[in-house]
Structures are given as C-alpha cells and as structure tokens.
Design an enzyme around this catalytic site. Structure first.
Site, PDB file in Angstrom:
ATOM      1  N   GLU A 119      12.975 -10.262   2.061  1.00 12.69           N
ATOM      2  CA  GLU A 119      14.248 -10.797   2.553  1.00 12.69           C
ATOM      3  C   GLU A 119      14.110 -11.866   3.648  1.00 12.69           C
ATOM      4  OE1 GLU A 119      17.116  -6.953   1.856  1.00 12.69           O
ATOM      5  OE2 GLU A 119      15.958  -6.989   3.707  1.00 12.69           O
TER       6      GLU A 119
HETATM    7  C1  TNX Z   1      16.509  -3.567   1.657  1.00 13.97           C
HETATM    8  S1  TNX Z   1      13.795  -2.840   0.876  1.00 13.97           S
HETATM    9  C2  TNX Z   1      15.571  -3.808   2.647  1.00 13.97           C
HETATM   10  C3  TNX Z   1      15.739  -3.181   3.965  1.00 13.97           C
HETATM   11  C4  TNX Z   1      17.033  -2.435   4.062  1.00 13.97           C
HETATM   12  C5  TNX Z   1      17.285  -1.671   2.793  1.00 13.97           C
HETATM   13  C6  TNX Z   1      18.499  -0.806   2.831  1.00 13.97           C
HETATM   14  C7  TNX Z   1      13.441  -3.956   1.673  1.00 13.97           C
HETATM   15  C8  TNX Z   1      12.095  -4.356   1.489  1.00 13.97           C
HETATM   16  N1  TNX Z   1      14.390  -4.473   2.463  1.00 13.97           N
HETATM   17  O1  TNX Z   1      15.641  -4.150   4.975  1.00 13.97           O
HETATM   18  O2  TNX Z   1      16.932  -1.558   5.132  1.00 13.97           O
HETATM   19  O3  TNX Z   1      17.405  -2.585   1.735  1.00 13.97           O
HETATM   20  O4  TNX Z   1      18.618  -0.029   1.695  1.00 13.97           O
END
Ligand code: TNX
Length: 529
Positions: free
Chosen positions: A337
């Site tokens: 992300e």
């Molecule tokens: C996605 S999974 C994210 C996290 C969040 C999560 C909540 C991932 C690698 N990144 O930053 O906490 O979703 O479900």
C-alpha cells in the site's frame, strides 16, 4: 475410564494422508455416524491439527503420583528444558509433580531424540502410548515439542489421567505456519503477546510475525534513532497513549517464543505506512517538515523520501539493529500500500531495502506488492489478495513463484483475522467480506493460486490487524477459533482436511480453550458442547 474402555482393542486409523477412517466401535455403541456430540470423540480422534496418522489400540498409560518425564543426558540441555516446559504444561490442575529425570530407560513419559528416526522430517514425531509409558520420538527438539503438544491434547482437560494406548505418526505439510499481530495500530505488551505464543504453539503454529511499525505507532526501541520509539511510539488509533518495547523486552519475547519453537519474524513496514517515523524525524521527509502523529485508520498516505540518501542510512540502521536482535532467518520489510510512492521510486527503494536485509545476513519477506517491482533472489512474497484481486496482480505473484520466490498465503478473505465473522461481529473490518469459521478453513493452500504449485508454497499465515482491536478480549474473539483452522491448514496433510470432521474436532477444543480462559467466538455450525 469410559474413553479407555471405548478405545481398548479398537483400531482407529486417521488414514495416512487419507480421510479419517474409523471403526464405529471407537466412538461407542450409542453413537450414530455423522452426528456424535463432541464429547463422543475419543482422544485420538479429536487431535487438532489432524495428525498424518493415528491408531488407537491396546491398553493405555495411566498417569500417577510416580510419573516422571525422562530425557536422555546425551540429548543435552535443550531437550531437558523442553521436558521441564512439558511438565509444567501437563501438570495443570492435576497436582501431579511430574519431575524431569535423566535416562529414557524406565517407565513414564520418554523424550527420545533420534536423528535416524524415519518418516518424521524436521518437525515431525512419533508418539507411542502403552501401559509402561508414553514414548515421544523425533529427529529434532522441535519435533519433540510438537509431540508434547499432541500429548497435551490426549490427556483430559483437567490434567493427566489416562492416555489410551496407540500410536501417532505425524509431520507438517508446510514449513511456515504463522500468525501475525499488529502492535502498531494498537499497542500490546510483551506479556499479552506471550500469551498468544502459548495459544498458538499448542496447535503447532511455528512463526510469529510482529507488525512493529505503521502510521499510528513505532513500537520497538532503536538506539541509533531514539525518537522513533520515544515520540513515534506515543500514539495509537483512537488517541490512546500507545507505547513501545525496549530491546530487552523484544529479546525476552523472542526467547520465550524460541522455547516454544516459534520463530519471530519482525516487520518494519516501508516505504509506506511510515507516518510515525516521519513524525519522529523531520529529516526523513522530502520537505524537511515532520507531520503530526496519526491516530486514524486510513492507509496508503505516507512514504519515506526515496530520493534522500539519509533515508537509506535510516533503513540500514534500523534493519541492522533489528537483524542483531533477531535469531530467525527472516526480516519482513512490508512494501504494501505505498500508494503515494510512484512505481519507479517504489521499485528503486525496494531494491535498496532488500539489499540491506541481505547485507545483514537475513532473507526478505515482503507483502506481494513486491512482485510488481524486482524481488531479490530468495525473497519470499506474502500474498494477501482475495477472490476479487485483479487477475494481473495475481499473475505477478504467479510469475514470481515460477521464478523461484516462495509464497506465504494470507488470503484476506480467508485468513485475515480482523475480518468480521458476520454482520453481528462488533470488532473488525469487512473490506474483504465476512469470514465465517468455515470459510476460513475450507480451502486448500496447495491448490489456492492457479499456477503456484504446492512446492512453491512456503506456508500460511493469519494476520490480525488491530485498527479496531484494542483489548485482549477482542483480539482473542477475532483470532479464536479461526486461528485453529490456520494451524490445521498449515500442518495437516491435504487428505486429512474436511470441514465436517474438522468442526467436530474444533468443538472438542472448546473445553480446552475455556480452561485457558480464551475468549473465543462460539461460531454457529460448530457443535460446541
Ligand atoms: C490491509 S494487508 C493492510 C493493512 C491493514 C489491513 C486491514 C496489508 C499488507 N495492508 O495495512 O491494516 O488491510 O485489514
């Protein structure tokens, strides 16, 4: 006694790598196939994760005031300590002293390390129960530990009484069987995480992934950049005080996990998810200005300054100190992300971050977004996609797997423990949908991603993100019982998996979880007693 009578002289085969084949006599004459209440499961039938093979038969072993735990002097101090831990775990409320003594020659619980033991692999074991004692045999101390956890499930919840006669032969399907806890969004103490380690290790989970840093908090002291913890640790979602672990606390957790054969994989999430770091040091920001600390739950808004050389000094210092504290082979560098980092910058940053990990003697794990950049040789990808993940994104992971990158599977719509069970679940999120217990369990990691063969799957992991989870009660409610399904998917052979059998074995764990005061969700569809 009832259990003993029932299993005496009966043969129960949880077929080697096959579906459970059992003779009805093992369940008692009164049971109808298919609808036994959980209490009707004999000890060898209720093991979770399901063993590769279990045969009940012959008279069993009765624990008594004179029962001792035996380890061979030649097996060394580690096995002796393992014996002490098993004694502590077995004593429970039974009041039995269970001293650990030298020499595996006599009656009692014998821990035999045998490097030649066949068919058990690195973590497997054999357990044989007969009137003169119970022999646990393995090639490694880890195998003996897992054997001991199986033994715990064979004795009554209230403490050892009688273990029926029989043999279990067992070994894991996957090497990596993990759970992740996010102590960044909400802070949790070492004591709280130790409790999770105990809960996980009893189901043969062997890896604890710690999500140590994120926008909302930096949770581990770093000597060369002290404000990370001192300032960056002082926030969490919702505006609470946050907190951080000292290096000694981290070492203590690593040692505690190690005694339970759980490896710690620490994660420093980069180049996104770094607001706490940016807030602690103005020099890490491209514009030289430190942002405020962040206590909301948005993702994907922060980035390290890819163009600044100082950024890489920071990465090297942090990962260097972390590598020194971590005996395990992996460092997780996040990589998810990074929405505000342009793709070329992301790839350039990840190249350098991966090289730093290598220079400190460790192997990279990163979230699967690394597949869209340039995964370094040996780097492991952690897949967190779901049924609606775009085909092109999946294809990148498949290509990386084909190029030799092992994959850890954490499908968000199966293994994300922060997803609500259903619309009535109070804590949790639902961006990947609802994940009831059956959905979390009913899939095959060896055949999950088309084009990724089982041999490329290092294992499975269930992450617990804590944006909405601030208490131990909520943590346990979301993790239990789904994390037991993760344990079975990671350990049990493909042919032993099956919801109908699993849900009855899961129900049989209820009293054990109750005795451990685990706040678990009594999910519908599971015949809890
Ligand atoms: C996605 S999974 C994210 C996290 C969040 C999560 C909540 C991932 C690698 N990144 O930053 O906490 O979703 O479900």
């Amino acid at each position: 006694m009832r259990v003993l009578r029932r299993t005496l002289g009966t043969l129960l085969v949880l077929g080697t790598f096959g579906a459970a084949v059992s003779c009805t006599a093992a369940r008692g004459d009164d049971a109808r196939p298919g609808d036994d209440p959980p209490a009707a499961l004999a000890p060898f039938e209720r093991l979770l994760p399901a063993p590769a093979s279990a045969r009940a038969g012959g008279p069993g072993y009765a624990f008594g005031a004179g029962t001792v735990i035996r380890t061979a002097t030649a097996s060394g101090e580690e096995v002796r300590q393992l014996g002490e831990l098993l004694a502590e775990q077995l004593r429970g409320p039974s009041g039995l002293p269970l001293p650990v003594v030298d020499g595996v020659g006599g009656d009692g619980i014998r821990l035999r390390l045998d490097e030649e033991a066949e068919g058990v692999g690195d973590e497997g074991y054999r357990l044989e129960s007969a009137p003169d004692g119970i022999t646990l045999t393995a090639r490694t101390p880890a195998g003996l530990f897992h054997a001991g956890q199986t033994l715990r499930q064979l004795v009554p919840v209230a403490g050892p009484g009688i273990v029926p006669g029989g043999t279990v032969e067992d070994r894991p399907r996957f090497a990596y069987r993990g759970a992740m806890i996010d102590i960044a969004r909400h802070f949790f103490t070492v004591e709280q995480v130790k409790r999770y380690v105990d809960q996980l290790a009893q189901y043969k989970v062997n890896t604890l992934h710690l999500h140590l840093t994120d926008d909302q908090g930096w949770r581990l002291a770093v000597d060369s950049w002290p404000r990370l913890a001192e300032h960056g640790g002082g926030s969490e979602v919702g505006g609470g005080p946050g907190g951080y672990w000292t290096k000694d606390e981290y070492r203590e957790l690593v040692a505690y996990a190690g005694e339970r054969y759980v490896d710690v994989v620490p994660e420093i999430d980069m180049p996104g998810h770094v607001n706490a770091a940016l807030s602690s040091y103005a020099e890490l920001n491209c514009d030289g200005k430190a942002p405020e600390r962040y206590t909301g739950i948005k993702v994907g808004f922060s980035s390290l300054c890819v163009a600044k050389e100082r950024t890489y000094e920071f990465v090297d210092d942090v990962l260097g100190e972390l590598a020194e504290l971590t005996p395990g082979r992996y460092l997780h560098i996040g990589g998810d992300e990074a929405h505000t980092t342009p793709a070329a910058d992301y790839a350039a940053f990840m190249d350098r971050a991966q090289a730093v990990v290598g220079r400190h003697g460790k192997t990279v794990i990163a979230w699967h977004q690394l597949a869209a950049a340039r995964p370094a040789g040996g780097a492991v990808l952690q897949y967190w996609g779901h049924d609606k993940t775009p085909a092109a994104e999946k294809a990148g992971v498949v290509a990386a797997a084909k190029a030799g990158h092992p994959v850890i599977l954490s499908p968000a719509d199966r293994l994300y423990l922060d997803m609500k069970y259903d619309a009535t679940t109070k804590p949790g999120l639902a961006w990947a949908g609802h994940v009831p217990v059956e959905r979390a369990y009913s899939w095959d990691p060896g055949a999950y991603l088309a084009g990724v063969p089982e041999s490329a799957v290092l294992g499975v992991e269930a992450p617990l993100w804590t944006e909405t989870i601030a208490t131990r009660a909520d943590w346990e409610y979301m993790a239990f019982p789904r994390v037991l399904g993760l344990a079975e998917l990671g350990w049990s052979q493909a042919g032993s998996l099956g919801w109908d059998d699993y849900r009855r074995r899961l129900a049989a764990q209820g009293p054990r979880l109750d005795a451990q005061e685990v706040n678990f969700h009594r999910a519908p569809g599971v015949p809890w007693s």
